[in-house]
Design a protein around this motif. Structure first.
Motif, mmCIF file in Angstrom:
data_model
loop_
_atom_site.group_PDB
_atom_site.id
_atom_site.type_symbol
_atom_site.label_atom_id
_atom_site.label_comp_id
_atom_site.label_asym_id
_atom_site.label_seq_id
_atom_site.Cartn_x
_atom_site.Cartn_y
_atom_site.Cartn_z
ATOM 1 N N ASP A 1 12.681 2.930 3.522
ATOM 2 C CA ASP A 1 11.332 2.465 3.843
ATOM 3 C C ASP A 1 10.323 3.213 2.963
ATOM 4 O OD1 ASP A 1 11.178 4.980 4.955
ATOM 5 O OD2 ASP A 1 10.647 4.311 6.958
ATOM 6 N N VAL A 2 9.062 2.856 3.119
ATOM 7 C CA VAL A 2 7.998 3.413 2.280
ATOM 8 C C VAL A 2 7.970 4.938 2.373
ATOM 9 C CG1 VAL A 2 5.501 3.514 1.963
ATOM 10 C CG2 VAL A 2 6.608 1.327 2.428
ATOM 11 N N ASN B 1 6.915 -0.752 -0.909
ATOM 12 C CA ASN B 1 8.266 -0.260 -1.118
ATOM 13 C C ASN B 1 8.802 -0.954 -2.365
ATOM 14 O OD1 ASN B 1 10.381 1.365 -0.579
ATOM 15 N ND2 ASN B 1 11.182 0.182 1.130
ATOM 16 N N VAL C 1 2.814 4.791 -3.693
ATOM 17 C CA VAL C 1 3.679 4.128 -2.713
ATOM 18 C C VAL C 1 3.123 4.310 -1.306
ATOM 19 C CG1 VAL C 1 5.965 4.294 -1.637
ATOM 20 C CG2 VAL C 1 5.762 4.203 -4.125
ATOM 21 N N THR C 2 2.630 5.505 -1.022
ATOM 22 C CA THR C 2 2.084 5.804 0.297
ATOM 23 C C THR C 2 0.754 5.093 0.536
ATOM 24 O OG1 THR C 2 3.146 7.968 0.262
ATOM 25 C CG2 THR C 2 1.362 7.659 1.835
ATOM 26 N N ALA D 1 1.138 1.413 0.604
ATOM 27 C CA ALA D 1 2.144 1.038 1.602
ATOM 28 C C ALA D 1 3.113 -0.003 1.045
ATOM 29 C CB ALA D 1 1.480 0.526 2.882
#
Length: 142
Positions: A2-3, A75, A69-70, A73
């Motif tokens: 996941d992310v 992936n 990426v964070t 959000a």
């Protein structure tokens, strides 16, 4: 993954690159020591400085990707994430090869030099490929 796991991988790898570069910085002190001059005779030690800076820069690059990426959000495809991580770790080796007399920046000469140049080119292509996929994922999420 996941992310969060993707970001953790990128941030951890980037931080590990920074630590590795720090230890390489200690190694760079060796030629300045009386015993180090003789031990490292015949080695182009300035190339370790270039590798040191490259691992720092590529560690920061991995951290930036972890941040993207964070924040977005997203992936991205795992192939892009692993291309970034592996490319960032392998790319500075061209300077290490050069320190030992193998010019990894020119695809010519013996098999050793051609292999080193192929590794350098492959890692650069992997990083560029990763950036395209990761930025495309961020653009789509924006």
């Amino acid at each position: 993954m996941d992310v969060t796991d993707t970001a953790k991988l990128l941030l951890f790898s980037g931080a590990a690159s920074m630590l590795f570069s720090t230890f390489l910085g200690f190694l760079m002190l060796a030629p300045m020591q009386p015993w180090g001059r003789q031990f490292l005779k015949g080695m182009n030690f300035k190339q370790f400085g270039a590798a040191h800076l490259d691992w720092l820069m590529l560690g920061l690059m991995q951290g930036l990707v972890g941040g993207l990426v964070t924040v977005f959000a997203v992936n991205p495809p795992m192939v892009a994430v692993w291309a970034m991580v592996l490319g960032a770790w392998l790319n500075p080796l061209a300077y290490v090869f050069r320190a030992f007399g193998v010019n990894a920046f020119a695809f010519e000469g013996a098999a050793k030099q051609r292999l080193a140049a192929t590794l350098g080119l492959g890692s650069s292509v992997a990083i560029a490929y990763a950036w395209v996929l990761i930025l495309a994922a961020c653009w789509n999420a924006w």
